[in-house]
Design a protein around this motif. Sequence first.
Motif, mmCIF file in Angstrom:
data_model
loop_
_atom_site.group_PDB
_atom_site.id
_atom_site.type_symbol
_atom_site.label_atom_id
_atom_site.label_comp_id
_atom_site.label_asym_id
_atom_site.label_seq_id
_atom_site.Cartn_x
_atom_site.Cartn_y
_atom_site.Cartn_z
ATOM 1 N N SER A 1 24.347 7.883 3.489
ATOM 2 C CA SER A 1 24.806 7.686 2.118
ATOM 3 C C SER A 1 25.041 8.998 1.368
ATOM 4 N N LYS A 2 24.351 10.065 1.722
ATOM 5 C CA LYS A 2 24.521 11.341 1.029
ATOM 6 C C LYS A 2 25.437 12.301 1.780
ATOM 7 N N MET A 3 26.046 11.820 2.855
ATOM 8 C CA MET A 3 26.926 12.672 3.646
ATOM 9 C C MET A 3 28.261 12.854 2.928
ATOM 10 N N HIS A 4 28.760 14.070 2.932
ATOM 11 C CA HIS A 4 30.056 14.349 2.326
ATOM 12 C C HIS A 4 31.172 13.774 3.197
ATOM 13 N N TYR A 5 32.282 13.465 2.571
ATOM 14 C CA TYR A 5 33.409 12.839 3.269
ATOM 15 C C TYR A 5 33.861 13.664 4.475
ATOM 16 N N GLU A 6 34.045 14.963 4.305
ATOM 17 C CA GLU A 6 34.524 15.809 5.404
ATOM 18 C C GLU A 6 33.526 15.831 6.561
ATOM 19 N N ASP A 7 32.233 15.849 6.236
ATOM 20 C CA ASP A 7 31.208 15.821 7.284
ATOM 21 C C ASP A 7 31.230 14.497 8.031
ATOM 22 N N ALA A 8 31.407 13.402 7.305
ATOM 23 C CA ALA A 8 31.476 12.081 7.931
ATOM 24 C C ALA A 8 32.708 11.977 8.827
ATOM 25 N N ASP B 1 34.266 14.478 10.335
ATOM 26 C CA ASP B 1 34.032 15.305 11.522
ATOM 27 C C ASP B 1 33.065 14.630 12.494
ATOM 28 N N LEU B 2 32.021 14.002 11.959
ATOM 29 C CA LEU B 2 31.051 13.316 12.810
ATOM 30 C C LEU B 2 31.708 12.148 13.540
ATOM 31 N N LEU B 3 32.509 11.373 12.827
ATOM 32 C CA LEU B 3 33.199 10.243 13.452
ATOM 33 C C LEU B 3 34.139 10.720 14.556
ATOM 34 N N SER B 4 34.887 11.767 14.297
ATOM 35 C CA SER B 4 35.801 12.305 15.303
ATOM 36 C C SER B 4 35.032 12.816 16.519
ATOM 37 N N ASP B 5 33.929 13.504 16.277
ATOM 38 C CA ASP B 5 33.112 14.039 17.367
ATOM 39 C C ASP B 5 32.526 12.921 18.224
ATOM 40 N N LEU B 6 31.957 11.917 17.582
ATOM 41 C CA LEU B 6 31.355 10.807 18.317
ATOM 42 C C LEU B 6 32.403 9.997 19.079
ATOM 43 N N THR B 7 33.552 9.784 18.457
ATOM 44 C CA THR B 7 34.629 9.048 19.124
ATOM 45 C C THR B 7 35.122 9.821 20.338
ATOM 46 N N GLY B 8 35.323 11.128 20.167
ATOM 47 C CA GLY B 8 35.763 11.963 21.285
ATOM 48 C C GLY B 8 34.779 11.952 22.437
ATOM 49 N N LYS B 9 33.489 12.034 22.132
ATOM 50 C CA LYS B 9 32.458 11.999 23.180
ATOM 51 C C LYS B 9 32.474 10.665 23.913
ATOM 52 N N ALA B 10 32.625 9.574 23.176
ATOM 53 C CA ALA B 10 32.658 8.242 23.790
ATOM 54 C C ALA B 10 33.863 8.099 24.719
ATOM 55 N N ILE B 11 35.004 8.620 24.298
ATOM 56 C CA ILE B 11 36.214 8.531 25.127
ATOM 57 C C ILE B 11 36.069 9.409 26.364
ATOM 58 N N ARG B 12 35.594 10.642 26.191
ATOM 59 C CA ARG B 12 35.434 11.555 27.337
ATOM 60 C C ARG B 12 34.407 11.038 28.338
ATOM 61 N N ALA B 13 33.426 10.271 27.865
ATOM 62 C CA ALA B 13 32.417 9.714 28.766
ATOM 63 C C ALA B 13 33.027 8.713 29.752
ATOM 64 N N GLN B 14 34.208 8.199 29.454
ATOM 65 C CA GLN B 14 34.868 7.218 30.317
ATOM 66 C C GLN B 14 35.833 7.850 31.314
#
Length: 137
Positions: free
Chosen positions: A53-60, A62-75
């Motif tokens: 809830s206190k995360m800034h938009y840009e940080d959120a 970046d986190l979403l992009s990072d997590l999505t990229g990791k999930a895709i690369r894991a496949q």
Amino acid sequence: MNEYFIFKYVPENNTLLSNVYRLQPGNYITLDLKSFELIIKSYWQLKKKSEYSKMHYEDAKDLLSDLTGKAIRAQLMSDVPLGTFFSGGLDSSIIVYHLKDHTDIIHYAARKSKEDLKNEVPHPIIIMQKNLQRNIH
């Protein structure tokens, strides 16, 4: 059974079989062969909203992009050549974006007819060419 015919799915923890229950998301089950005891363990749990809830938009973002990229690369482990099928939708656009640096992956886009070229098909092709900077099939 009534729930299935009413809702077209079986809600909650139930199944169509008596005394058979659904394993909750983020869990796995093991069987102790000595005691024949079923052991349910959690491997993932959704973080509470308060942690974000206190995360800034840009940080959120970046986190979403990072997590999505990791999930895709894991496949990406395969004993055969990998490819993607690009429809132009949100999910395939995200996958193509995260795989843009993998030159060994072949990307495909669908085309039904010449009429499609005038309508929706150029959209996915333009997105792929913009992200991939190479030819598509």
